[in-house]
Design a protein around this motif. Structure first.
Motif, PDB file in Angstrom:
ATOM      1  N   ALA A  75     -63.034 -88.484  19.989  1.00 13.87           N
ATOM      2  CA  ALA A  75     -61.908 -88.996  20.431  1.00 13.87           C
ATOM      3  C   ALA A  75     -60.494 -88.436  19.495  1.00 13.87           C
ATOM      4  CB  ALA A  75     -61.601 -90.521  19.854  1.00 13.87           C
ATOM      5  N   LEU A  76     -60.806 -88.031  18.367  1.00 17.23           N
ATOM      6  CA  LEU A  76     -59.782 -87.068  17.820  1.00 17.23           C
ATOM      7  C   LEU A  76     -59.638 -85.641  18.249  1.00 17.23           C
ATOM      8  CD1 LEU A  76     -60.430 -88.110  14.053  1.00 17.23           C
ATOM      9  CD2 LEU A  76     -58.683 -88.822  15.412  1.00 17.23           C
ATOM     10  N   HIS A  77     -60.865 -85.129  18.749  1.00 16.05           N
ATOM     11  CA  HIS A  77     -60.832 -83.790  19.349  1.00 16.05           C
ATOM     12  C   HIS A  77     -60.139 -83.803  20.710  1.00 16.05           C
ATOM     13  CE1 HIS A  77     -62.307 -79.840  20.671  1.00 16.05           C
ATOM     14  NE2 HIS A  77     -62.739 -80.727  21.782  1.00 16.05           N
ATOM     15  N   LYS A  78     -60.345 -84.978  21.330  1.00 16.47           N
ATOM     16  CA  LYS A  78     -59.383 -85.134  22.777  1.00 16.47           C
ATOM     17  C   LYS A  78     -58.018 -85.383  22.456  1.00 16.47           C
ATOM     18  CE  LYS A  78     -62.682 -85.037  26.082  1.00 16.47           C
ATOM     19  NZ  LYS A  78     -62.559 -84.016  27.104  1.00 16.47           N
ATOM     20  N   LEU A  79     -57.783 -86.005  21.398  1.00 21.36           N
ATOM     21  CA  LEU A  79     -56.309 -86.406  21.328  1.00 21.36           C
ATOM     22  C   LEU A  79     -55.505 -85.062  20.679  1.00 21.36           C
ATOM     23  CD1 LEU A  79     -54.181 -88.252  21.056  1.00 21.36           C
ATOM     24  CD2 LEU A  79     -54.891 -89.002  18.675  1.00 21.36           C
ATOM     25  N   HIS A  80     -56.123 -84.193  19.758  1.00 16.92           N
ATOM     26  CA  HIS A  80     -55.460 -83.342  19.086  1.00 16.92           C
ATOM     27  C   HIS A  80     -56.019 -81.868  19.418  1.00 16.92           C
ATOM     28  CE1 HIS A  80     -52.942 -85.687  16.835  1.00 16.92           C
ATOM     29  NE2 HIS A  80     -53.744 -86.367  16.531  1.00 16.92           N
ATOM     30  N   GLY A  81     -57.306 -81.760  19.668  1.00 15.55           N
ATOM     31  CA  GLY A  81     -57.874 -80.338  19.946  1.00 15.55           C
ATOM     32  C   GLY A  81     -57.586 -79.666  18.547  1.00 15.55           C
ATOM     33  N   ALA A  82     -57.289 -78.392  18.580  1.00 17.21           N
ATOM     34  CA  ALA A  82     -57.022 -77.497  17.306  1.00 17.21           C
ATOM     35  C   ALA A  82     -58.132 -77.158  16.709  1.00 17.21           C
ATOM     36  CB  ALA A  82     -56.147 -78.214  16.368  1.00 17.21           C
ATOM     37  N   ALA A  83     -59.099 -77.857  16.571  1.00 17.04           N
ATOM     38  CA  ALA A  83     -60.409 -77.606  16.037  1.00 17.04           C
ATOM     39  C   ALA A  83     -61.518 -77.891  16.798  1.00 17.04           C
ATOM     40  CB  ALA A  83     -60.630 -78.228  14.725  1.00 17.04           C
ATOM     41  N   SER A  84     -62.726 -77.230  16.569  1.00 14.82           N
ATOM     42  CA  SER A  84     -63.776 -77.443  17.658  1.00 14.82           C
ATOM     43  C   SER A  84     -64.553 -78.864  17.550  1.00 14.82           C
ATOM     44  CB  SER A  84     -64.923 -76.536  17.163  1.00 14.82           C
ATOM     45  OG  SER A  84     -65.742 -76.925  15.699  1.00 14.82           O
ATOM     46  N   LEU A  85     -65.062 -79.505  18.400  1.00 14.70           N
ATOM     47  CA  LEU A  85     -65.812 -80.632  18.552  1.00 14.70           C
ATOM     48  C   LEU A  85     -66.617 -80.994  17.150  1.00 14.70           C
ATOM     49  CD1 LEU A  85     -66.215 -83.434  19.555  1.00 14.70           C
ATOM     50  CD2 LEU A  85     -67.646 -82.426  21.114  1.00 14.70           C
TER      51      LEU A  85
END
Length: 335
Positions: A75-85
């Protein structure tokens, strides 16, 4: 541990794992996830004893948190990206599991392996508030927020401080093993017997230690400071009216408190109309933190089960005695 420490631990771990990729957002997400397991206090479990013994249960399970981490990380990856999953999941997992692992160093008990077992793991080597541990986390988080991120100095300071805080936890375990051996030897020398022995640090430090040695109808309490010149610990005996529990032997509230306290409890009759169980693991004589009325005594002498938390009294006024004991080993803490 206290909420501030858990917030700082989460922030420090998050900065270590993902801070270079997402910047100061790591502190925010780490602090939030570091607090998440303790939100189970908002869940009503049904009564005073249920709330007491079910806290640090499912929300502190390593199994539950490990299952939740990929979902939160995704969820945080979908929200912000920037770093790998993978990095987001690693951050979420490490922040979440370090919370109950830290709690397990305290005396209260943490159900790390729920639902496989509800056994409350309790290392009892660290007090719930210990500035010597929290301070290192605070320095590291402040450094990573205040120092220039381009030259990585803040990240390095944070990593060093986190390592020092972890080393302090290792010291508490070593100190506990040392003082427990001293207590065992001292009791043996004095001819005192016990069924099981608890050693736990006094508030806010690991310099003064408190011991509770249980017997069938009572218990001994003693204190040992690292500044003591002698290893002969003075133990004071107190009565426990375990006979009062005979009519309540199969009562769920009684059995639950006996189990949760690891057997370190006192039974008393503070008035002619009530029976009380006190958890001896946190507090001092006449000022223990967790006490429960578990039965009302009727006029004919019969017992009616009860489930009521008894408010703590005079804890604050007695804490100074711990610190006085550190600097003056001649002080008698017994009432």
């Amino acid at each position: 541990m206290d909420s501030l420490t858990q917030v700082l631990l989460g922030a420090s771990v998050a900065e270590l794992v993902i801070g270079r990729a997402i910047g100061r957002k790591a502190t925010l997400y780490g602090a939030m996830l570091g607090t998440l397991p303790d939100l189970d206090v908002l869940v009503p479990f049904g009564g005073a004893i249920e709330d007491f013994t079910y806290h640090r249960g499912f929300s502190h399970s390593l199994l539950v948190l490990s299952a939740a981490a990929p979902v939160i990380g995704w969820a945080l990856h979908k929200l912000h990206g920037a770093a790998s999953l993978r990095l987001w999941i690693a951050m979420a997992w490490l922040v979440l599991i370090t919370h109950p692992l830290l709690d397990s160093f305290t005396v209260y008990g943490t159900q790390l392996f729920w639902p496989i077992t509800e056994y409350p793991v309790s290392g009892s080597s660290t007090f719930i508030i210990d500035p010597a541990y929290t301070l290192w986390l605070a320095i590291g988080v402040i450094a990573v927020l205040a120092l220039n991120r381009q030259n990585l100095l803040g990240y390095k300071v944070n990593a060093i401080c986190l390592a020092l805080a972890s080393s302090y936890l290792a010291w508490t375990m070593a100190a506990k093993a040392h003082v427990t051996d001293i207590a065992e030897r001292s009791m043996q020398k004095q001819g005192l017997t016990h069924n099981h022995l608890l050693s736990t640090p006094a508030p806010f430090n690991t310099l003064l230690w408190r011991f509770v040695a249980m017997q069938d109808d009572g218990y001994y309490v003693g204190y040992y400071s690292v500044f003591d010149e002698t290893k002969d610990i003075r133990f004071t005996r107190y009565e426990s009216r375990t006979d009062l529990l005979q009519p309540l032997a199969d009562n769920w509230y009684v059995k639950r408190l006996q189990w949760f306290s690891h057997g370190f409890y006192r039974v008393s009759q503070p008035s002619p109309s009530e029976v009380m169980i006190t958890d001896l693991r946190m507090g001092v004589e006449d000022a223990y933190v967790f006490s429960f009325k578990i039965a009302d005594i009727a006029a004919d002498g019969s017992l009616k089960p009860a489930n009521e938390r008894v408010p703590v009294k005079r804890v604050t006024s007695r804490l100074w005695l711990f610190w006085d004991r550190i600097w003056d080993s001649s002080v008698n803490l017994a009432p």
